[in-house]
Design an enzyme around this catalytic site. Sequence first.
Site, mmCIF file in Angstrom:
data_model
loop_
_atom_site.group_PDB
_atom_site.id
_atom_site.type_symbol
_atom_site.label_atom_id
_atom_site.label_comp_id
_atom_site.label_asym_id
_atom_site.label_seq_id
_atom_site.Cartn_x
_atom_site.Cartn_y
_atom_site.Cartn_z
ATOM 1 N N LYS A 195 55.133 46.584 47.480
ATOM 2 C CA LYS A 195 53.969 47.137 48.187
ATOM 3 C C LYS A 195 53.503 48.382 47.440
ATOM 4 C CE LYS A 195 53.099 50.150 51.279
ATOM 5 N NZ LYS A 195 51.798 50.654 50.789
ATOM 6 N N CYS A 295 54.521 66.013 40.079
ATOM 7 C CA CYS A 295 55.703 66.008 40.948
ATOM 8 C C CYS A 295 56.932 66.481 40.182
ATOM 9 C CB CYS A 295 55.955 64.650 41.588
ATOM 10 S SG CYS A 295 57.069 63.610 40.703
#
Length: 510
Positions: A195, A295
């Site tokens: 997903k 990040c």
Amino acid sequence: VRLAEVSSKVNSTWYSASSFSSSVPTVKLFIDGKFVESKSDKWIDIHNPATNEVIGRVPQATKAEMDAAVASCKRSFPAWADTSVLSRQQVLLRYQQLIKENLKEIARLITLEQGKTADAEGDVFRGLQVVEHACSVTSLLLGETMPSITKDMDLYSYRLPLGVCAGIAPFNFPAMIPLWMFPMAMVCGNTFLMKPSERVPGATMLLAKLLQDSGAPDGTLNIIHGQHDAVNFICDHPDIKAISFVGSNQAGEYIFERGSRHGKRVQANMGAKNHGVVMPDANKENTLNQLGQRCMALSTAILVGEAKKWLPELVERAKNLRVNAGDQPGADLGPLITPQAKERVCNLIGSGTKEGASILLDGRNIKVKGYENGNFVGPTIISNVKPNMTCYKEEIFGPVLVVLETDTLDEAIKIVNDNPYGNGTAIFTTNGATARKYSHLVDVGQVGVNVPIPVPLPMFSFTGSRSSFRGDTNFYGKQGIQFYTQLKTITSQWKEEDATLSSPAVVMPT
Ligand code: NAD
């Protein structure tokens, strides 16, 4: 620009140029080897973050479609697990070649949907390196043996696939992070349900098409789209054995707990607040060039002692960063993903002023010519920050550097270790003993010494720690192989015909 203009693999495969009542292209599902249009009545818009134009729509897959995707993974598992490891390796060898050949096209999709600058190619490249490493599966999957543990008896272990595994990915690395997941899982003999982030599905779809072109059998990779319902479906489905998640703490902790409750293995890489500690003996030129944001980038600088004096120069350099749409030549910083992300970042910058910090460079009101509707925030530097301030405690996730100051290395280490996150950190110094002390005492899973973004290469593993990780087995490298396999240990006795047992054995052998 619409998706059709950046991807040559449109229409015929993973994309419909237009659908039912709309001229906006729609992203398909990938089920059982076919790219299929969803029958869902719930769709999510995909925006170009540089313009906020709607460039496509992604479905929230229906329950029936998600069930079909898992059923396909489950059906294809026995044959794929039984396929010789050399054949699986061949698929991956073709795959790495196709990724290389299509790298620029994948990168263009990333820039369109996610906003990244030329760095989009690095996103694909770092994922490609994981695929290349997965091609060493013939060594990575070796088990262990111990002959003659007693008379006529040998002991050996195999690493076997788990079954159906699933992956849930974030928006900020649309190619690299899915490539941490399904190639590693599949080369071990698992089948995979992916997903992608609903904001950036394009790269994953193109990567799926390339994997199919590399010879992965139908059903070995299935792709569903959606948000919460799809995530809950994955956490709860009894046929899914393991979940790989990368994203925020809010989602990751929820998925870790819900998935674990259903007996699954879960690995979750989550948020970060990466500190760069700058010592006064550091190479000033290199250090100032390396402070930035992502990040794994350094969002927090701690200037120790005399290094505090470098702050004005740091501001001058940050001012020179060029903010523009990712596809514009020379752009250093692209847009944030959504207007909400921009608002959040601007509010966090504002909280700094309210709580007593100083804004030395303010990117909140930047205007980018030709892209007035984009979600741009210019480079921002907040100094005089204290650990109790909101802009320090929250993950900002924008082009904002918060700067703290200390007199000693020990104070800097204490700040880093008191912060809940443990994703990555770096020290800048020319003193080996200082570097060693920092690496040794800092409680963070990935440490850079004069290296600002210490993302390990794929023969190692991505070893974020503390609040940046839930689970006990990390992504890719040896740890990744462990995550996607289980051991079967066989104790085997073969005696020659005349050496039968003299009497029945009813006690444990001693
Ligand atoms: P996100 O958590 O919002 O989304 C990640 C995935 O989870 C998406 O597929 C999304 O559909 C799903 N999701 C979102 N909210 C959910 C919820 N409440 N319940 C269930 N599922 C949910 O993350 P993002 O904004 O896409 O990505 C940014 C975050 O990811 C940052 O916190 C960043 O630090 C982190 N990140 C960490 C790493 C790492 O390796 N540690 C790498 C990249 C990004």
